[in-house]
Design a protein around this motif. Structure first.
Motif, short mmCIF file in Angstrom:
data_model
loop_
_atom_site.label_atom_id
_atom_site.label_comp_id
_atom_site.label_asym_id
_atom_site.label_seq_id
_atom_site.Cartn_x
_atom_site.Cartn_y
_atom_site.Cartn_z
N GLN A 167 0.84 -1.21 0.00
CA GLN A 167 0.00 0.00 0.00
C GLN A 167 0.87 1.25 0.00
O GLN A 167 0.54 2.25 -0.64
CB GLN A 167 -0.95 -0.02 1.21
N VAL A 168 2.00 1.22 0.70
CA VAL A 168 2.92 2.36 0.71
C VAL A 168 3.41 2.62 -0.70
O VAL A 168 3.42 3.77 -1.17
CB VAL A 168 4.10 2.11 1.68
N VAL A 169 3.83 1.58 -1.39
CA VAL A 169 4.31 1.71 -2.77
C VAL A 169 3.24 2.35 -3.65
O VAL A 169 3.50 3.29 -4.40
CB VAL A 169 4.75 0.34 -3.34
N ARG A 170 2.02 1.87 -3.52
CA ARG A 170 0.90 2.41 -4.32
C ARG A 170 0.67 3.88 -4.01
O ARG A 170 0.53 4.71 -4.91
CB ARG A 170 -0.36 1.59 -4.02
N LEU A 171 0.62 4.22 -2.73
CA LEU A 171 0.33 5.61 -2.33
C LEU A 171 1.46 6.56 -2.72
O LEU A 171 1.20 7.69 -3.16
CB LEU A 171 0.06 5.67 -0.83
N VAL A 172 2.70 6.14 -2.56
CA VAL A 172 3.84 7.00 -2.96
C VAL A 172 3.79 7.26 -4.46
O VAL A 172 4.01 8.38 -4.91
CB VAL A 172 5.18 6.37 -2.53
N TYR A 173 3.46 6.22 -5.22
CA TYR A 173 3.38 6.40 -6.67
C TYR A 173 2.26 7.38 -7.04
O TYR A 173 2.46 8.29 -7.85
CB TYR A 173 3.16 5.05 -7.36
N LEU A 174 1.10 7.21 -6.43
CA LEU A 174 -0.02 8.12 -6.72
C LEU A 174 0.30 9.54 -6.26
O LEU A 174 -0.05 10.52 -6.95
CB LEU A 174 -1.30 7.61 -6.06
N LYS A 189 -5.04 5.89 -17.54
CA LYS A 189 -3.69 5.80 -18.10
C LYS A 189 -2.87 4.76 -17.36
O LYS A 189 -3.04 4.52 -16.17
CB LYS A 189 -2.98 7.15 -17.98
N THR A 190 -1.91 4.19 -18.08
CA THR A 190 -1.02 3.20 -17.49
C THR A 190 0.27 3.88 -17.04
O THR A 190 0.62 4.95 -17.55
CB THR A 190 -0.67 2.10 -18.51
N PRO A 191 1.00 3.25 -16.12
CA PRO A 191 2.29 3.82 -15.72
C PRO A 191 3.24 4.00 -16.90
O PRO A 191 4.00 4.97 -16.95
CB PRO A 191 2.83 2.78 -14.73
N THR A 192 3.19 3.10 -17.86
CA THR A 192 4.05 3.21 -19.04
C THR A 192 3.75 4.49 -19.81
O THR A 192 4.67 5.14 -20.33
CB THR A 192 3.87 1.97 -19.94
N GLN A 193 2.48 4.87 -19.88
CA GLN A 193 2.13 6.11 -20.57
C GLN A 193 2.68 7.33 -19.83
O GLN A 193 3.12 8.28 -20.45
CB GLN A 193 0.61 6.21 -20.71
N TYR A 194 2.66 7.28 -18.50
CA TYR A 194 3.23 8.38 -17.72
C TYR A 194 4.74 8.47 -17.90
O TYR A 194 5.31 9.55 -18.01
CB TYR A 194 2.88 8.25 -16.24
N VAL A 195 5.40 7.32 -17.95
CA VAL A 195 6.86 7.29 -18.17
C VAL A 195 7.19 7.95 -19.51
O VAL A 195 8.14 8.73 -19.62
CB VAL A 195 7.40 5.84 -18.11
N ALA A 196 6.38 7.67 -20.53
CA ALA A 196 6.60 8.26 -21.85
C ALA A 196 6.40 9.78 -21.81
O ALA A 196 7.08 10.52 -22.53
CB ALA A 196 5.67 7.63 -22.87
N PHE A 212 11.75 8.87 -12.03
CA PHE A 212 10.34 8.55 -12.19
C PHE A 212 10.17 7.23 -12.94
O PHE A 212 9.27 6.44 -12.63
CB PHE A 212 9.58 9.68 -12.90
N THR A 213 11.03 6.97 -13.91
CA THR A 213 10.98 5.70 -14.64
C THR A 213 11.21 4.53 -13.68
O THR A 213 10.46 3.55 -13.70
CB THR A 213 12.02 5.68 -15.77
N GLU A 214 12.22 4.64 -12.82
CA GLU A 214 12.48 3.56 -11.85
C GLU A 214 11.33 3.43 -10.87
O GLU A 214 10.90 2.32 -10.55
CB GLU A 214 13.79 3.84 -11.09
N LEU A 215 10.80 4.55 -10.41
CA LEU A 215 9.66 4.55 -9.50
C LEU A 215 8.48 3.82 -10.13
O LEU A 215 7.83 2.99 -9.49
CB LEU A 215 9.28 6.00 -9.16
N SER A 216 8.22 4.09 -11.39
CA SER A 216 7.11 3.46 -12.11
C SER A 216 7.33 1.97 -12.26
O SER A 216 6.40 1.17 -12.09
CB SER A 216 6.93 4.10 -13.49
N HIS A 217 8.56 1.57 -12.57
CA HIS A 217 8.85 0.14 -12.74
C HIS A 217 8.69 -0.61 -11.42
O HIS A 217 8.15 -1.72 -11.40
CB HIS A 217 10.25 -0.07 -13.30
#
Length: 196
Positions: free
Chosen positions: A111-118, A136-143, A150-155
């Motif tokens: 849940q921490v991972v999810r909330l930090v990402y959001l 939107k998907t995380p991949t779309q945000y990375v693009a 942010f790319t590492e965070l998304s992965h």
């Protein structure tokens, strides 16, 4: 003369009757039934028996599906999935700081991972670096962002959220560090002297 003579009309053998493939198939199947059951097909009692047999087959198939796929029909399973969907992944009206602290206290690192990402997405959206949309998907945000942290965070988020990777305290701490790096990147002045 000879063309009008029926004896020389060879095309008549090549032309089919007026029957479609479906009609032909129906005729063949009914012929088999009549051969199999003879006169019994025309008996009303046999028709009722066949209808009852059809109902029994449908019920048996339904029971088999219900037994093998109990989750599909389980009310508790549906409620759990619905609760999650109602919570959803949103960035508006959420007290991320409090929720992250509560999740850390519960040691709910997923849940921490999810909330930090959001929360990071909210920062990026507020800075107009992403056009946030729930679909939107995380991949779309990375693009859209194209920033290393942010790319590492998304992965990492995708590994935990979609890859069944177990989140640990170290991973949650790494997410916080990456988020701080993204925030620092957002606050850097651009070449034109404006804030990013």
């Amino acid at each position: 003369m000879w063309q009008q003579d029926g004896r020389h009309d060879y095309n008549r053998e090549l032309m089919g009757g007026g029957e479609s493939l479906l009609e032909w198939l129906q005729r063949v199947v009914m012929g088999w039934f009549e051969e199999l059951f003879s006169a019994a097909v025309h008996d009303e009692r046999v028709q009722w028996l066949l209808a009852a047999l059809g109902v029994v087959i449908v019920v048996a198939v339904g029971w088999f599906v219900w037994r093998k796929r109990l989750k599909l029909f389980s009310s508790s399973h549906r409620i759990d999935a619905l609760d999650y969907e109602l919570e959803g992944d949103t960035i508006y009206g959420v007290d991320f700081v409090q929720l992250i602290q509560e999740a850390m206290a519960r040691e709910d690192y997923g849940q921490v991972v999810r909330l930090v990402y959001l929360q990071t997405l909210k920062m990026l959206s507020d800075a107009r670096r992403v056009n946030w949309q729930a679909s939107k998907t995380p991949t779309q945000y990375v693009a859209e962002v194209r920033q290393e942290d942010f790319t590492e965070l998304s992965h990492l988020f995708m590994r935990v959220r979609y890859g069944n990777f177990t989140a640990t305290k170290q991973l949650a701490e790494r997410m916080n560090i990456l988020q701080e790096n993204v925030e620092r990147w957002l606050n850097q002045p651009t070449e034109g002297g404006e804030e990013a």
